[in-house]
Design a protein around this motif. Structure first.
Motif, PDB file in Angstrom:
ATOM      1  N   ASP A 183     -33.131 -18.026  14.164  1.00 15.34           N
ATOM      2  CA  ASP A 183     -32.673 -19.084  14.909  1.00 15.34           C
ATOM      3  C   ASP A 183     -31.336 -19.179  14.591  1.00 15.34           C
ATOM      4  O   ASP A 183     -30.690 -20.341  14.891  1.00 15.34           O
ATOM      5  N   LYS A 184     -30.855 -18.389  13.672  1.00 14.00           N
ATOM      6  CA  LYS A 184     -29.290 -18.341  13.262  1.00 14.00           C
ATOM      7  C   LYS A 184     -28.817 -17.102  13.122  1.00 14.00           C
ATOM      8  O   LYS A 184     -29.587 -16.074  12.890  1.00 14.00           O
ATOM      9  N   PRO A 185     -27.334 -17.051  13.499  1.00 11.93           N
ATOM     10  CA  PRO A 185     -26.809 -15.498  13.236  1.00 11.93           C
ATOM     11  C   PRO A 185     -27.207 -15.063  11.863  1.00 11.93           C
ATOM     12  O   PRO A 185     -27.212 -15.630  10.837  1.00 11.93           O
ATOM     13  N   GLY A 186     -27.127 -13.722  11.930  1.00 13.62           N
ATOM     14  CA  GLY A 186     -26.983 -13.016  10.434  1.00 13.62           C
ATOM     15  C   GLY A 186     -27.132 -11.506  10.756  1.00 13.62           C
ATOM     16  O   GLY A 186     -26.645 -10.927  11.778  1.00 13.62           O
ATOM     17  N   LYS A 187     -27.855 -10.748  10.046  1.00 15.12           N
ATOM     18  CA  LYS A 187     -27.759  -9.368  10.143  1.00 15.12           C
ATOM     19  C   LYS A 187     -29.505  -8.877  10.371  1.00 15.12           C
ATOM     20  O   LYS A 187     -30.428  -9.502   9.719  1.00 15.12           O
ATOM     21  N   CYS A 188     -29.570  -7.928  10.884  1.00  8.02           N
ATOM     22  CA  CYS A 188     -31.119  -7.267  11.254  1.00  8.02           C
ATOM     23  C   CYS A 188     -31.527  -6.829   9.904  1.00  8.02           C
ATOM     24  O   CYS A 188     -31.100  -6.018   9.113  1.00  8.02           O
ATOM     25  N   PRO A 189     -32.738  -7.037   9.393  1.00 11.20           N
ATOM     26  CA  PRO A 189     -33.330  -6.596   8.088  1.00 11.20           C
ATOM     27  C   PRO A 189     -33.588  -5.282   8.000  1.00 11.20           C
ATOM     28  O   PRO A 189     -33.793  -4.406   7.009  1.00 11.20           O
ATOM     29  N   LYS A 190     -33.999  -4.491   9.419  1.00 13.05           N
ATOM     30  CA  LYS A 190     -34.029  -3.363   9.484  1.00 13.05           C
ATOM     31  C   LYS A 190     -33.056  -2.271   9.351  1.00 13.05           C
ATOM     32  O   LYS A 190     -32.994  -1.000   8.937  1.00 13.05           O
ATOM     33  N   CYS A 191     -32.065  -2.516  10.464  1.00 10.81           N
ATOM     34  CA  CYS A 191     -30.961  -1.656  10.518  1.00 10.81           C
ATOM     35  C   CYS A 191     -29.450  -2.354   9.925  1.00 10.81           C
ATOM     36  O   CYS A 191     -28.442  -1.542   9.682  1.00 10.81           O
ATOM     37  N   GLY A 192     -29.655  -3.792   9.643  1.00 13.57           N
ATOM     38  CA  GLY A 192     -28.086  -4.346   9.222  1.00 13.57           C
ATOM     39  C   GLY A 192     -27.332  -4.616  10.398  1.00 13.57           C
ATOM     40  O   GLY A 192     -26.030  -4.993  10.006  1.00 13.57           O
ATOM     41  N   MET A 193     -27.448  -4.300  11.661  1.00 16.03           N
ATOM     42  CA  MET A 193     -26.574  -4.688  12.585  1.00 16.03           C
ATOM     43  C   MET A 193     -26.772  -6.221  12.804  1.00 16.03           C
ATOM     44  O   MET A 193     -27.620  -6.693  12.424  1.00 16.03           O
ATOM     45  N   ALA A 194     -25.411  -6.767  13.301  1.00 16.38           N
ATOM     46  CA  ALA A 194     -25.273  -8.046  13.334  1.00 16.38           C
ATOM     47  C   ALA A 194     -26.165  -8.648  14.398  1.00 16.38           C
ATOM     48  O   ALA A 194     -26.391  -8.007  15.717  1.00 16.38           O
ATOM     49  N   LEU A 195     -26.791  -9.668  14.413  1.00  9.59           N
ATOM     50  CA  LEU A 195     -27.934 -10.276  15.472  1.00  9.59           C
ATOM     51  C   LEU A 195     -27.034 -11.004  16.536  1.00  9.59           C
ATOM     52  O   LEU A 195     -25.822 -11.469  16.290  1.00  9.59           O
ATOM     53  N   VAL A 196     -27.313 -10.665  17.840  1.00 11.17           N
ATOM     54  CA  VAL A 196     -26.629 -11.170  18.901  1.00 11.17           C
ATOM     55  C   VAL A 196     -27.290 -12.407  19.561  1.00 11.17           C
ATOM     56  O   VAL A 196     -28.538 -12.292  19.612  1.00 11.17           O
ATOM     57  N   GLU A 197     -26.738 -13.377  20.127  1.00  9.06           N
ATOM     58  CA  GLU A 197     -27.492 -14.279  20.701  1.00  9.06           C
ATOM     59  C   GLU A 197     -28.166 -13.759  21.994  1.00  9.06           C
ATOM     60  O   GLU A 197     -27.623 -12.954  23.015  1.00  9.06           O
ATOM     61  N   LYS A 198     -29.109 -14.234  22.038  1.00 10.54           N
ATOM     62  CA  LYS A 198     -30.351 -13.798  23.244  1.00 10.54           C
ATOM     63  C   LYS A 198     -29.921 -14.791  24.478  1.00 10.54           C
ATOM     64  O   LYS A 198     -29.906 -16.165  24.226  1.00 10.54           O
ATOM     65  N   LYS A 199     -29.813 -14.181  25.576  1.00 18.82           N
ATOM     66  CA  LYS A 199     -29.308 -14.967  26.713  1.00 18.82           C
ATOM     67  C   LYS A 199     -30.470 -15.043  27.568  1.00 18.82           C
ATOM     68  O   LYS A 199     -31.253 -14.248  27.484  1.00 18.82           O
ATOM     69  N   PRO A 200     -30.793 -16.296  28.247  1.00 19.56           N
ATOM     70  CA  PRO A 200     -31.954 -16.384  28.947  1.00 19.56           C
ATOM     71  C   PRO A 200     -31.921 -15.451  30.129  1.00 19.56           C
ATOM     72  O   PRO A 200     -31.139 -14.937  30.699  1.00 19.56           O
ATOM     73  N   ALA A 201     -33.258 -15.137  30.404  1.00 19.06           N
ATOM     74  CA  ALA A 201     -33.696 -14.082  31.562  1.00 19.06           C
ATOM     75  C   ALA A 201     -32.991 -14.628  32.769  1.00 19.06           C
ATOM     76  O   ALA A 201     -33.083 -15.611  33.268  1.00 19.06           O
ATOM     77  N   ALA A 202     -32.323 -13.732  33.614  1.00 22.07           N
ATOM     78  CA  ALA A 202     -32.034 -14.170  34.996  1.00 22.07           C
ATOM     79  C   ALA A 202     -32.852 -14.300  36.082  1.00 22.07           C
ATOM     80  O   ALA A 202     -34.041 -13.413  36.000  1.00 22.07           O
ATOM     81  N   LYS A 203     -32.899 -15.337  36.714  1.00 24.87           N
ATOM     82  CA  LYS A 203     -33.978 -15.442  37.682  1.00 24.87           C
ATOM     83  C   LYS A 203     -33.951 -14.594  38.808  1.00 24.87           C
ATOM     84  O   LYS A 203     -32.781 -14.423  39.272  1.00 24.87           O
ATOM     85  N   THR A 204     -34.744 -13.921  39.353  1.00 25.01           N
ATOM     86  CA  THR A 204     -34.851 -13.006  40.547  1.00 25.01           C
ATOM     87  C   THR A 204     -35.462 -13.790  41.757  1.00 25.01           C
ATOM     88  O   THR A 204     -36.411 -14.181  41.557  1.00 25.01           O
TER      89      THR A 204
END
Length: 99
Positions: free
Chosen positions: A76-97
């Motif tokens: 629920d907050k930005p940070g780093k991935c515990p598995k690979c260390g990459m920066a976490l990115v904001e998840k965008k809502p799925a586009a409606k089709t």
């Protein structure tokens, strides 16, 4: 010299207004019954239980962050991935089709 000052003022004003747009909390408007708070709708209308008019209730949308390489990693907050260390990115809502 006047042109330079005008351009600088315009640039500063543009950057200032652009930087403030990201600071606003994203709010979603929901409607609920004053007597039955469990009745929630995304549109105005009447309560199906008592017929009262639904009232606006602002709900702050929460941001969710995930790893681009490991989508199962969610925070629920930005940070780093515990598995690979990459920066976490904001998840965008799925586009409606449309179907």
């Amino acid at each position: 010299m006047k042109k330079l000052i005008i351009v600088l003022i315009a640039l500063i004003a543009g950057f200032t207004s652009f930087s403030q747009t990201g600071k606003k909390a994203i709010e979603k408007v929901m409607y609920t019954c004053p007597m039955h708070p469990e009745v929630v709708s995304d549109k105005p209308g009447k309560c199906p239980k008592c017929g009262m008019t639904l009232v606006k209730k602002k709900v702050e949308a929460k941001k969710i962050y995930t790893c681009p390489m490991h989508p199962e990693v969610v925070s629920d907050k930005p940070g780093k991935c515990p598995k690979c260390g990459m920066a976490l990115v904001e998840k965008k809502p799925a586009a409606k089709t449309k179907m």
